[in-house]
Design a protein around this motif. Structure first.
Motif, PDB file in Angstrom:
ATOM      1  N   ALA A 155      -7.200   2.368 -17.734  1.00 49.82           N
ATOM      2  CA  ALA A 155      -6.990   2.030 -16.329  1.00 49.82           C
ATOM      3  C   ALA A 155      -6.827   3.301 -15.508  1.00 49.82           C
ATOM      4  O   ALA A 155      -6.530   4.375 -16.036  1.00 49.82           O
ATOM      5  N   ASP A 156      -7.006   3.129 -14.204  1.00 46.77           N
ATOM      6  CA  ASP A 156      -6.775   4.217 -13.259  1.00 46.77           C
ATOM      7  C   ASP A 156      -5.288   4.261 -12.946  1.00 46.77           C
ATOM      8  O   ASP A 156      -4.740   3.342 -12.342  1.00 46.77           O
ATOM      9  N   THR A 157      -4.625   5.331 -13.384  1.00 46.00           N
ATOM     10  CA  THR A 157      -3.182   5.429 -13.163  1.00 46.00           C
ATOM     11  C   THR A 157      -2.852   6.426 -12.059  1.00 46.00           C
ATOM     12  O   THR A 157      -1.688   6.636 -11.740  1.00 46.00           O
ATOM     13  N   THR A 158      -3.879   7.082 -11.509  1.00 49.92           N
ATOM     14  CA  THR A 158      -3.613   8.166 -10.548  1.00 49.92           C
ATOM     15  C   THR A 158      -4.290   7.943  -9.200  1.00 49.92           C
ATOM     16  O   THR A 158      -4.332   8.854  -8.366  1.00 49.92           O
ATOM     17  N   ASN A 159      -4.815   6.750  -9.008  1.00 48.00           N
ATOM     18  CA  ASN A 159      -5.511   6.440  -7.750  1.00 48.00           C
ATOM     19  C   ASN A 159      -6.738   7.303  -7.493  1.00 48.00           C
ATOM     20  O   ASN A 159      -7.085   7.556  -6.339  1.00 48.00           O
ATOM     21  N   ASN A 160      -7.362   7.801  -8.574  1.00 49.06           N
ATOM     22  CA  ASN A 160      -8.599   8.567  -8.352  1.00 49.06           C
ATOM     23  C   ASN A 160      -9.835   7.695  -8.594  1.00 49.06           C
ATOM     24  O   ASN A 160     -10.960   8.184  -8.581  1.00 49.06           O
TER      25      ASN A 160
END
Lengths: 242, 339
Positions: A155-160
């Protein structure tokens, strides 16, 4: 004289033939076919989806146990000793010798019920998903009990926008065993197989799960709220395809 | 007349449905130590010499680890009452264990296993070190297949279980060996049985201290096993976030930092001490309890600190030494069968 000698054999043969036949006469087969979805889309491992918080994610594993299948109705039928593992390789739960009848729905547990959950896995039949010999076996060896459902992926955990961090959700323990009841007319006819398609929606299971802060749980104390949330979400994640 | 065999056939066929198989009476291969409650074992794993011998081989055989370097006995040494001399044991690929490896004896009396009680039977316990990446790291089915390919084990499984190698027999053989590890022949046991000279005067003084209302050791380390098998927080640490102890299983925060009260039999030879092996000597353990440990909402009420002189401390340690069962440590039936 000749015929008298044959008589005992005929009687024995008759007993052997009639006994099993009695059972099969009035029964059919129930086949539950699970259809994994992410919202309205079909679930495919590696495909990118977006959760309710706008975070990208991909699935690499969805696997859960199904137990205590029951057909609901005036004469409900319960199959307590049959355990199944469901994943993308094997989406079907088959129960044979179901008494023919018109049923009003079905219920099943996601996970392994308390009575079997803490038993010795080596005592189950070698073909059972509860036996360690089975490829679908999922069990905690440090807190003897089965892992009811595994959801794994990235999953995208860093909002990138890139789904590149692993997430692991392993849910178990007796308190988080959930029984799902689905109401739909199900007719079991003599000698026939009745197929019931049941959608299982990963988007619902992961509803309100924030990949940024909730990246893993093994149903341990610090992440118990996350495990409980996912377990609660199971209640709304299954529906019969009409 | 000629129908009798048919009636016989029908009756026996019916009996097969109605009655369970009557188990053939078997005499346990395990003898209860004098003064101990009778040993018990699961109905599906009555100990026999064949199972115990097979279990002993499996216990000492590194075949059960991924790279065939680590056996159960690599971290459970007979001369240390089957405990490890390291605080945390080293597994395959130099993986470091999570807790101090406990000694193994009198396990037939223990209600559940691991320092957090997470495992209900000895048979189930075996799954854990086998699979753990920091211990033996061998998938269970791979273990079964290795043994099935081995030149000797299939025959030993047939002798012990009347069937080929499978997981059922694997866990039951090792559990049977572990259940046969009974220790009840210390100087203190002989003292209990009436030999008043078995304990020195110092040991007797130590026993009195052990049972005293000031030290309160026997509050938890009670009875013939020197444990009530409960879980207690001893105020050892200020932060348990790397190991919640009993709370890992109960998911109850009031169980954080609670670990099984260990037996004190053979304690002299099971250093280092505590769940994490953080105390190297018995003296350090006594100092910890004398200090009362760290304040913790879950700390056991008996752990409130006490004053103790150095003479008293050495008397207490002398008494603890009288709990060592030297015959157990040297028992030839417990040693490496491959040597």
């Amino acid at each position: 004289m000749k015929h008298q000698r044959l008589l005992p054999f005929l009687l024995a043969a008759l007993v052997l033939l009639i006994l099993p036949a009695c059972n099969k006469n009035k029964t059919g087969t129930l086949e539950i076919q699970f259809v994994p979805k992410v919202g309205t889309e079909d679930l495919t491992y590696g495909q990118e989806y977006t959760n309710g918080m706008g975070q990208a994610f991909k699935m690499s594993l969805l696997r859960y146990y199904v137990s205590q299948v029951t057909l609901l109705g005036d004469e409900q039928q319960h199959f307590p000793d049959q355990y199944f593992s469901v994943d993308l390789q094997d989406l079907t739960v088959t129960i044979s010798e179901v008494p023919k009848d018109k049923y009003t729905g079905l219920s099943f547990g996601v996970g392994v019920d308390q009575s079997a959950n803490h038993s010795d896995p080596t005592t189950f039949d070698i073909n059972s998903p509860l036996n360690p010999a089975n490829a679908a076996y999922q069990h905690w060896d440090w807190n003897s009990g089965y892992i009811f459902i595994k959801l794994e992926g990235q999953a995208d955990t860093t909002n990138n926008g890139v789904a590149d961090a692993n997430f692991t959700y392993h849910i178990g323990t007796d308190d988080l065993y959930k029984s799902i009841a689905l109401y739909s007319d199900i007719t079991i006819a003599k000698g026939m197989t009745t197929i019931v398609q049941v959608e299982v929606d990963v988007a619902t299971i992961l509803d309100q799960v924030d990949f940024k802060s909730e990246i893993r749980t093994h149903t341990d104390l610090p992440t118990l709220p996350l495990a409980t949330k996912i377990s609660d979400n199971l209640l709304g994640a299954f529906k019969v395809v009409d | 007349m000629r129908f009798y065999w048919l009636i016989g056939f029908l009756v026996s066929a019916m009996a097969g449905c109605v009655f369970d198989k009557t188990p053939t009476p078997q005499i346990s291969a395990i003898e209860t130590p004098t003064g101990f409650p009778p040993v018990s074992f699961p109905a599906d794993n009555v100990p026999t010499q064949e199972k115990i011998e097979l279990g002993r081989k499996l216990f000492f055989d590194p075949i059960l680890s991924l790279d065939s370097t680590i056996a159960c006995a690599s971290c459970h040494f007979p001369e240390n009452a089957f405990s490890d001399v390291k605080a945390l044991s080293i597994g395959v690929n130099n993986g470091v264990g999570f807790r101090n490896a406990p000694p193994l004896f009198n396990l037939t009396y223990q209600p559940d296993f691991f320092r957090d009680g997470g495992i209900p039977t000895l048979e189930l316990q075996i799954l854990s070190p086998l699979d753990n990446p920091d211990e033996m790291h061998l998938p269970f089915q791979e273990a079964v297949e290795r043994l099935a390919r081995h030149p000797l084990y299939p025959n030993l499984f047939r002798k012990a279980f009347d069937r080929g190698v499978d997981g059922f027999g694997l866990v039951r053989a090792i559990a049977s060996f572990e259940r046969s590890l009974l220790s009840g022949n210390s100087a203190y046991d002989r003292f209990l049985q009436g030999d008043k000279s078995a304990l020195s005067d110092d040991a007797k003084a130590g026993l009195e201290l052990f049972q005293s209302a000031e030290l309160k050791c026997s509050t938890c380390h009670s009875g013939i096993h020197f444990t009530d098998f409960s879980f207690a927080n001893t105020g050892l640490k200020t932060d348990y976030s790397d190991d919640f102890g009993r709370a890992r299983i109960t998911l109850d925060s009031s169980d954080i930092g609670k670990f099984r009260v260990p037996s004190l039999r053979n304690v002299e030879v099971t250093a280092p001490y505590m769940h994490d092996g953080s105390l190297a000597t018995l003296e350090a353990v006594i100092d910890h309890f004398a200090s009362g440990g760290n304040n913790d909402p879950n700390k056991h009420p008996a752990i409130s600190g006490f004053a103790i002189t150095s003479t008293e401390k050495s008397q207490l340690i002398t008494f603890l030494g009288s709990l060592t069962d030297h015959k157990f440590l040297e028992n030839p039936d417990h040693q490496n069968p491959f040597k």
